[in-house]
Design a protein around this motif. Sequence first.
Motif, mmCIF file in Angstrom:
data_model
loop_
_atom_site.group_PDB
_atom_site.id
_atom_site.type_symbol
_atom_site.label_atom_id
_atom_site.label_comp_id
_atom_site.label_asym_id
_atom_site.label_seq_id
_atom_site.Cartn_x
_atom_site.Cartn_y
_atom_site.Cartn_z
ATOM 1 N N MET A 1 26.354 -27.871 -27.832
ATOM 2 C CA MET A 1 27.328 -27.724 -28.694
ATOM 3 C C MET A 1 27.857 -26.444 -29.065
ATOM 4 O O MET A 1 29.024 -25.892 -28.755
ATOM 5 C CB MET A 1 27.490 -28.667 -29.947
ATOM 6 N N SER A 2 26.865 -25.711 -29.151
ATOM 7 C CA SER A 2 26.986 -24.300 -29.420
ATOM 8 C C SER A 2 27.463 -23.534 -28.216
ATOM 9 O O SER A 2 28.506 -22.781 -28.386
ATOM 10 C CB SER A 2 25.598 -23.620 -30.039
ATOM 11 N N GLU A 3 27.078 -23.938 -27.014
ATOM 12 C CA GLU A 3 27.677 -23.406 -25.947
ATOM 13 C C GLU A 3 29.023 -23.657 -25.453
ATOM 14 O O GLU A 3 29.741 -23.005 -24.914
ATOM 15 C CB GLU A 3 26.359 -23.569 -24.943
ATOM 16 N N MET A 4 29.199 -25.145 -25.860
ATOM 17 C CA MET A 4 30.581 -25.547 -25.498
ATOM 18 C C MET A 4 31.673 -24.798 -26.260
ATOM 19 O O MET A 4 32.692 -24.543 -26.121
ATOM 20 C CB MET A 4 30.469 -26.799 -25.580
ATOM 21 N N ALA A 5 31.359 -24.503 -27.576
ATOM 22 C CA ALA A 5 32.111 -23.896 -28.306
ATOM 23 C C ALA A 5 32.524 -22.455 -28.069
ATOM 24 O O ALA A 5 33.680 -21.897 -28.219
ATOM 25 C CB ALA A 5 31.395 -23.712 -29.871
ATOM 26 N N LEU A 6 31.588 -21.661 -27.166
ATOM 27 C CA LEU A 6 31.849 -20.469 -26.807
ATOM 28 C C LEU A 6 32.387 -20.465 -25.276
ATOM 29 O O LEU A 6 32.994 -19.429 -24.817
ATOM 30 C CB LEU A 6 30.486 -19.574 -26.779
ATOM 31 N N THR A 7 32.334 -21.688 -24.927
ATOM 32 C CA THR A 7 32.606 -21.541 -23.269
ATOM 33 C C THR A 7 34.054 -22.399 -23.012
ATOM 34 O O THR A 7 35.028 -21.912 -22.220
ATOM 35 C CB THR A 7 31.821 -22.320 -22.467
ATOM 36 N N ALA A 8 34.211 -23.556 -23.610
ATOM 37 C CA ALA A 8 35.249 -24.506 -23.262
ATOM 38 C C ALA A 8 36.481 -24.084 -24.032
ATOM 39 O O ALA A 8 36.516 -23.536 -25.361
ATOM 40 C CB ALA A 8 34.836 -25.824 -23.606
ATOM 41 N N ASP A 9 37.645 -24.268 -23.513
ATOM 42 C CA ASP A 9 38.950 -24.285 -24.037
ATOM 43 C C ASP A 9 39.484 -25.723 -24.432
ATOM 44 O O ASP A 9 40.171 -25.809 -25.336
ATOM 45 C CB ASP A 9 40.173 -23.604 -23.010
ATOM 46 N N HIS A 10 39.001 -26.740 -23.737
ATOM 47 C CA HIS A 10 39.738 -28.107 -23.912
ATOM 48 C C HIS A 10 38.517 -28.861 -23.920
ATOM 49 O O HIS A 10 37.360 -28.635 -23.204
ATOM 50 C CB HIS A 10 40.434 -28.334 -22.569
ATOM 51 N N LEU A 11 38.478 -30.072 -24.591
ATOM 52 C CA LEU A 11 37.491 -31.084 -24.507
ATOM 53 C C LEU A 11 37.874 -32.449 -24.051
ATOM 54 O O LEU A 11 39.022 -32.802 -24.692
ATOM 55 C CB LEU A 11 36.934 -31.166 -25.999
#
Length: 425
Positions: free
Chosen positions: A187-197
């Motif tokens: 989750m910590s990486e997705m918070a820094l990488t993703a724009d949309h979920l």
Amino acid sequence: MIEAVGLTKRYGDKTAVHNLSFQVRPGAVTGFLGPNGSGKSTTMRMILGLDNPTAGTVTIGGHPYRELPNAPRQVGALLDAKAVHGGRSARNHLLSLAQLSGIPARRVDEVLGVVGLQDVARKRSKGFSLGMGQRLGIAAALLGDPQVLLFDEPVNGLDPEGILWVRNLMRALAAEGRTVFVSSHLMSEMALTADHLIVIGRGQLLADMSVRDFIAANSAGFARVRTPDAEPEQREKLTSALTEAGGQVLPEQDGALRVTGLALPRISDLAHEAGVRLWELSPHQASLEEAYMRMTQAAVDYRSTTDQKAGLTQPLPPGAQPPLPVPGQGQPGWYAPPPPQGHPGPYGQPGQPVAGQGGPHGARPTSPYGPAGRRTPTRRPPAAVRPAAAGARRVRGRARPAGRRRVPSPSPTSSSAPTTSEDAR
């Protein structure tokens, strides 16, 4: 663009994906989240034509994957980093893929440099670490310079430098106008990488929104307030003032106060009017991990008994919005696979004891095998002693001369075996 409409996949009586609809648009990194067993890998396999959907459709650029001309030049994917022949070198593995797709050999050396494997290009992949295998899989996905990219756990096994490199690579690919679809549990990486979920649970869509909106919809921001520790009366005075003004105040374990329902400037004014000194007044916004836990807590199939003690199943804090409703829930035809009732043992289903194992009051199961895995003698009463024939005795079906002493083998039920008159001599 990837578009799924009513996507459903069943394996016998198990529904892995149910009526799933979403769009993955170009120019952004779209994160694909969900608990284990939620259907993420099955969905990606259907996107790539590896599994046929039971119902619904999924297209890439308006066409099913199998109908795309020279698909490797349009779609790149990393689903399993171990899908490499261990006897081939990294370069030969990529070269074989390039030749199958009509990609120039010079592109192989380019992608090896992009992923940082140029120094080990001629080494056999069976000696690669997990992180090196991930880099090789990413190189294979980039080989055809595609416009659509799918990655399943791309940072698995990478060190912090490798994780940062993958993050920058994903964002750079999206900035070029490509469609980037990434599945991950970090989750910590997705918070820094993703724009949309896109979040799914038990095969159904739970959320399809930006990271910012997802966090705001599944958590409540609050203010953290701290007064001098040596003056408890100050804390009590501030609590009364905030409560009278319509705020909700909850004490925290370290002595601070969690305040919701009031803006930070209003809290500051109330403290000033009450003559209370503040040591801390800071805003707090929930992390993506906290919001994800709140959203998916009802869709987790395998949960430790200590999760509730850790606070993972606690209700939302005051002022938070409830989890978003599952589309179609409660309507005719709505279905979600039920969670398992427990963890099945190695030989049977939960609640169905295996014949011959276990017993009342927690007795140890009986087994014909000893602790070292060797078969132990079956307990049986000793056989009656037969009189010896004249001049000879029968041992395991063959005759032996009389008068020869036989050493009795130990019986499982007694320390000494019965002997004949000849054995006593």
